[in-house]
Design a protein around this motif. Structure first.
Motif, PDB file in Angstrom:
ATOM      1  N   UNK A 319       0.831  -1.221   0.000  1.00 44.00           N
ATOM      2  CA  UNK A 319       0.000   0.000   0.000  1.00 44.00           C
ATOM      3  C   UNK A 319       0.861   1.265   0.000  1.00 44.00           C
ATOM      4  N   UNK A 320       2.035   1.168   0.608  1.00 43.10           N
ATOM      5  CA  UNK A 320       2.931   2.339   0.688  1.00 43.10           C
ATOM      6  C   UNK A 320       3.790   2.506  -0.564  1.00 43.10           C
ATOM      7  N   UNK A 321       3.624   1.608  -1.522  1.00 42.47           N
ATOM      8  CA  UNK A 321       4.404   1.727  -2.751  1.00 42.47           C
ATOM      9  C   UNK A 321       5.809   1.155  -2.657  1.00 42.47           C
ATOM     10  N   UNK A 322       6.043   0.340  -1.607  1.00 46.70           N
ATOM     11  CA  UNK A 322       7.360  -0.295  -1.443  1.00 46.70           C
ATOM     12  C   UNK A 322       7.558  -1.289  -2.589  1.00 46.70           C
ATOM     13  N   UNK A 323       8.765  -1.317  -3.149  1.00 48.80           N
ATOM     14  CA  UNK A 323       9.002  -2.126  -4.355  1.00 48.80           C
ATOM     15  C   UNK A 323       8.911  -3.619  -4.091  1.00 48.80           C
ATOM     16  N   UNK A 324       9.444  -4.066  -2.934  1.00 54.10           N
ATOM     17  CA  UNK A 324       9.386  -5.491  -2.609  1.00 54.10           C
ATOM     18  C   UNK A 324       9.339  -5.694  -1.115  1.00 54.10           C
ATOM     19  N   UNK A 325       8.595  -6.709  -0.674  1.00 54.13           N
ATOM     20  CA  UNK A 325       8.495  -6.986   0.757  1.00 54.13           C
ATOM     21  C   UNK A 325       8.129  -8.447   0.928  1.00 54.13           C
ATOM     22  N   UNK A 326       8.784  -9.083   1.855  1.00 53.96           N
ATOM     23  CA  UNK A 326       8.456 -10.493   2.092  1.00 53.96           C
ATOM     24  C   UNK A 326       8.970 -10.944   3.448  1.00 53.96           C
ATOM     25  N   UNK A 327       8.386 -12.014   3.921  1.00 53.46           N
ATOM     26  CA  UNK A 327       8.888 -12.657   5.129  1.00 53.46           C
ATOM     27  C   UNK A 327      10.275 -13.208   4.810  1.00 53.46           C
ATOM     28  N   UNK A 328      11.181 -13.138   5.795  1.00 50.76           N
ATOM     29  CA  UNK A 328      12.550 -13.596   5.558  1.00 50.76           C
ATOM     30  C   UNK A 328      12.919 -14.722   6.507  1.00 50.76           C
ATOM     31  N   UNK A 329      13.659 -15.704   5.987  1.00 50.87           N
ATOM     32  CA  UNK A 329      14.161 -16.792   6.830  1.00 50.87           C
ATOM     33  C   UNK A 329      13.202 -17.966   6.850  1.00 50.87           C
ATOM     34  N   UNK A 330      13.287 -18.756   7.883  1.00 50.62           N
ATOM     35  CA  UNK A 330      12.514 -19.988   7.963  1.00 50.62           C
ATOM     36  C   UNK A 330      11.021 -19.750   8.090  1.00 50.62           C
ATOM     37  N   UNK A 331      10.638 -18.644   8.709  1.00 45.54           N
ATOM     38  CA  UNK A 331       9.223 -18.328   8.846  1.00 45.54           C
ATOM     39  C   UNK A 331       8.705 -18.467  10.258  1.00 45.54           C
ATOM     40  N   UNK A 332       7.376 -18.517  10.383  1.00 49.70           N
ATOM     41  CA  UNK A 332       6.700 -18.641  11.678  1.00 49.70           C
ATOM     42  C   UNK A 332       6.997 -17.434  12.578  1.00 49.70           C
ATOM     43  N   UNK A 333       7.077 -16.260  11.966  1.00 51.04           N
ATOM     44  CA  UNK A 333       7.372 -15.045  12.740  1.00 51.04           C
ATOM     45  C   UNK A 333       8.623 -14.395  12.212  1.00 51.04           C
ATOM     46  N   UNK A 334       9.153 -13.461  12.974  1.00 50.46           N
ATOM     47  CA  UNK A 334      10.389 -12.795  12.575  1.00 50.46           C
ATOM     48  C   UNK A 334      10.144 -11.535  11.762  1.00 50.46           C
ATOM     49  N   UNK A 335      10.954 -11.345  10.720  1.00 54.97           N
ATOM     50  CA  UNK A 335      11.016 -10.068   9.992  1.00 54.97           C
ATOM     51  C   UNK A 335      10.421 -10.142   8.592  1.00 54.97           C
ATOM     52  N   UNK A 336      10.072  -8.953   8.083  1.00 52.36           N
ATOM     53  CA  UNK A 336       9.969  -8.821   6.627  1.00 52.36           C
ATOM     54  C   UNK A 336      11.236  -8.108   6.155  1.00 52.36           C
ATOM     55  N   UNK A 337      11.646  -8.439   4.938  1.00 56.40           N
ATOM     56  CA  UNK A 337      12.747  -7.713   4.299  1.00 56.40           C
ATOM     57  C   UNK A 337      12.109  -6.863   3.204  1.00 56.40           C
ATOM     58  N   UNK A 338      12.467  -5.584   3.187  1.00 52.96           N
ATOM     59  CA  UNK A 338      11.775  -4.631   2.316  1.00 52.96           C
ATOM     60  C   UNK A 338      12.756  -3.873   1.440  1.00 52.96           C
ATOM     61  N   UNK A 339      12.448  -3.833   0.167  1.00 46.65           N
ATOM     62  CA  UNK A 339      13.247  -3.062  -0.785  1.00 46.65           C
ATOM     63  C   UNK A 339      12.426  -1.823  -1.123  1.00 46.65           C
ATOM     64  N   UNK A 340      12.926  -0.676  -0.705  1.00 52.98           N
ATOM     65  CA  UNK A 340      12.098   0.531  -0.792  1.00 52.98           C
ATOM     66  C   UNK A 340      12.884   1.672  -1.447  1.00 52.98           C
ATOM     67  N   UNK A 341      12.202   2.413  -2.277  1.00 53.13           N
ATOM     68  CA  UNK A 341      12.844   3.584  -2.886  1.00 53.13           C
ATOM     69  C   UNK A 341      13.201   4.567  -1.777  1.00 53.13           C
ATOM     70  N   UNK A 342      14.393   5.150  -1.881  1.00 55.55           N
ATOM     71  CA  UNK A 342      14.890   6.025  -0.805  1.00 55.55           C
ATOM     72  C   UNK A 342      13.874   7.113  -0.455  1.00 55.55           C
ATOM     73  N   UNK A 343      13.197   7.657  -1.476  1.00 55.65           N
ATOM     74  CA  UNK A 343      12.285   8.775  -1.179  1.00 55.65           C
ATOM     75  C   UNK A 343      11.004   8.325  -0.457  1.00 55.65           C
ATOM     76  N   UNK A 344      10.734   7.011  -0.485  1.00 59.25           N
ATOM     77  CA  UNK A 344       9.532   6.523   0.204  1.00 59.25           C
ATOM     78  C   UNK A 344       9.848   5.990   1.603  1.00 59.25           C
ATOM     79  N   UNK A 345      11.149   5.893   1.904  1.00 56.16           N
ATOM     80  CA  UNK A 345      11.579   5.222   3.131  1.00 56.16           C
ATOM     81  C   UNK A 345      10.902   5.798   4.388  1.00 56.16           C
ATOM     82  N   UNK A 346      11.015   7.102   4.576  1.00 57.76           N
ATOM     83  CA  UNK A 346      10.508   7.688   5.823  1.00 57.76           C
ATOM     84  C   UNK A 346       9.003   7.487   5.982  1.00 57.76           C
ATOM     85  N   UNK A 347       8.260   7.719   4.893  1.00 56.43           N
ATOM     86  CA  UNK A 347       6.806   7.588   5.030  1.00 56.43           C
ATOM     87  C   UNK A 347       6.411   6.125   5.231  1.00 56.43           C
ATOM     88  N   UNK A 348       7.137   5.221   4.557  1.00 55.50           N
ATOM     89  CA  UNK A 348       6.837   3.792   4.754  1.00 55.50           C
ATOM     90  C   UNK A 348       7.061   3.384   6.216  1.00 55.50           C
TER      91      UNK A 348
END
Ligand code: GLA
Length: 380
Positions: A319-348
């Motif tokens: 929704x924020x226009x981030x280029x890529x986002x996904x769960x990272x690693x084995x799963x069942x919780x943890x982090x998303x890894x996000x590839x975001x345009x520098x100008x969208x970073x703060x608002x995202x």
């Protein structure tokens, strides 16, 4: 990591000082649950890891202090000496697995500390294993090569910690190189460093830790692996690697619906890693990002290793226009890894924090990714 605090504790517990070693946690740009299928992974070591001060003590006992947990453990080096604390089992396992490979191991004293968030899918356990695998190899002059050091960590997980993991985490933690991702072919074990500098193209890579803890020990991770192995067997292959969707369709009625979904995800993921490598070479970060979203929803719907909180974060990212986002690693919780345009970073970041907190009562933790070196000796 506070070297001074480690050093103070070491001096208090054991007197004097030891030698210093460090290793790293990892991110993985793409290629999840492909390692144990003989496929490709694309990780890099990060600037969060483990630091240990170690000194041989001339006995047959290990005396270890986990600074972050404020816990001490002492154990012998024979199979029957296995400690019960889970953190100590990693060190014990590394000692045992080194010996199984003909390496010499004797007693040592150590204090260690790490800053890889636990249960975040960033391989805190691989960081611990590779720090000790690397250190013992140096201190005892065993001359074990780096791939085998990674395998020592992996076998520790298999034989002492109950996780039937692949090689990605330990590989990344041992081989990591500042500024580079690594594409590893987990069948041939050939790998290639890929200089990775998203800033050059106007992008940032950032992790959002949902702080939902994943627990790979026990069945869910091992169950996924078992599904893949069943399907590979029906296909008459050692691994799912190289299988096509057509081949999978052809055996659909011989496997369970669940195993079919698991294999469908893995076959798709193999192609996505290759697509991402091509896109990176062309500087096409939008394609990299598109594949990341595909991985997320494959992991969520077909592989079923996501959770509500991570699906939410990936949705907010979109929704924020981030280029890529996904769960990272084995799963069942943890982090998303996000590839975001520098100008969208703060608002995202602001939006993700606010929306997540509104729904789950706490903010996700923001971790900027810095690709760094893997296992190494540190100057005192
Ligand atoms: C965990 C395992 C790895 C790998 C990932 C999923 O981190 O330790 O071997 O299978 O999950 O890609």
């Amino acid at each position: 990591m506070d070297k001074q605090a480690i050093s103070n504790k070491f001096a208090t517990l054991f007197g004097g000082e030891g030698e210093w070693f460090a290793s790293a946690g990892r991110i993985n740009l793409i290629g999840e649950h492909t390692d144990y299928n003989g496929g490709f992974v694309f990780p890099g070591a990060i600037d969060k890891g483990m630091v240990a001060e170690i000194r041989l003590n001339g006995t047959d006992k290990v005396r270890a202090f986990a600074l972050d947990l404020d816990e001490y453990c002492e154990f012998g080096l024979k199979e029957e000496d296995a400690p019960s604390q889970s953190w100590a089992r990693y060190i014990f396992g590394v000692c045992r697995e080194t010996e199984k490979r003909g390496g010499k191991v004797g007693g040592f004293d150590t204090v260690f500390s790490g800053d890889v968030p636990l249960g975040a899918g960033m391989s805190s356990s691989a960081a611990l294993e590779s720090a000790f695998a690397f250190a013992l190899n140096e201190l005892f002059g065993n001359g074990i090569d780096k791939f085998e050091l990674a395998r020592i960590g992996q076998s520790t997980e298999h034989n002492y910690c109950g996780v039937n993991c692949g090689i990605m985490d330990q590989f990344a933690s041992v081989f990591g190189k500042k500024g580079n991702l690594m594409r590893l072919d987990c069948r041939s074990m050939e790998f290639e460093y890929f200089p990775f500098d998203p800033a050059q193209y106007g992008y940032k890579l950032v992790l959002l830790n949902s702080c939902v803890k994943h627990e790979l020990v026990g069945s869910p991770y091992n169950d996924r692996r078992a599904s893949c192995e069943r399907v590979a067997k029906v296909l008459g292959q050692e691994f799912l690697r190289g299988a096509t969707m057509d081949q999978l369709e052809a055996i659909k009625d011989q496997i369970s619906e669940e195993d079919y979904m698991r294999a469908r995800y893995v076959i798709g993921e193999e192609q996505r890693v290759l697509d991402v490598c091509d896109a990176l070479k062309a500087g096409d970060y939008e394609t990299v990002g598109a594949r990341m979203y595909e991985t997320h929803w494959g992991m969520s719907k077909d592989y079923e290793v996501s959770c509500e909180e991570l699906d939410f974060l990936a949705t907010v990212a979109k929704e924020c226009g981030v280029s890529g986002s996904r769960i990272m690693g084995g799963g069942f919780g943890g982090c998303t890894i996000n590839l975001v345009k520098a100008e969208l970073y703060d608002s995202f970041i602001a939006t993700a924090k606010a929306k997540f907190a509104e729904k789950y009562g706490h903010e996700p933790i923001v971790i900027d990714v810095v690709i760094s070196d893997g296992a190494r000796r540190l100057e005192a």
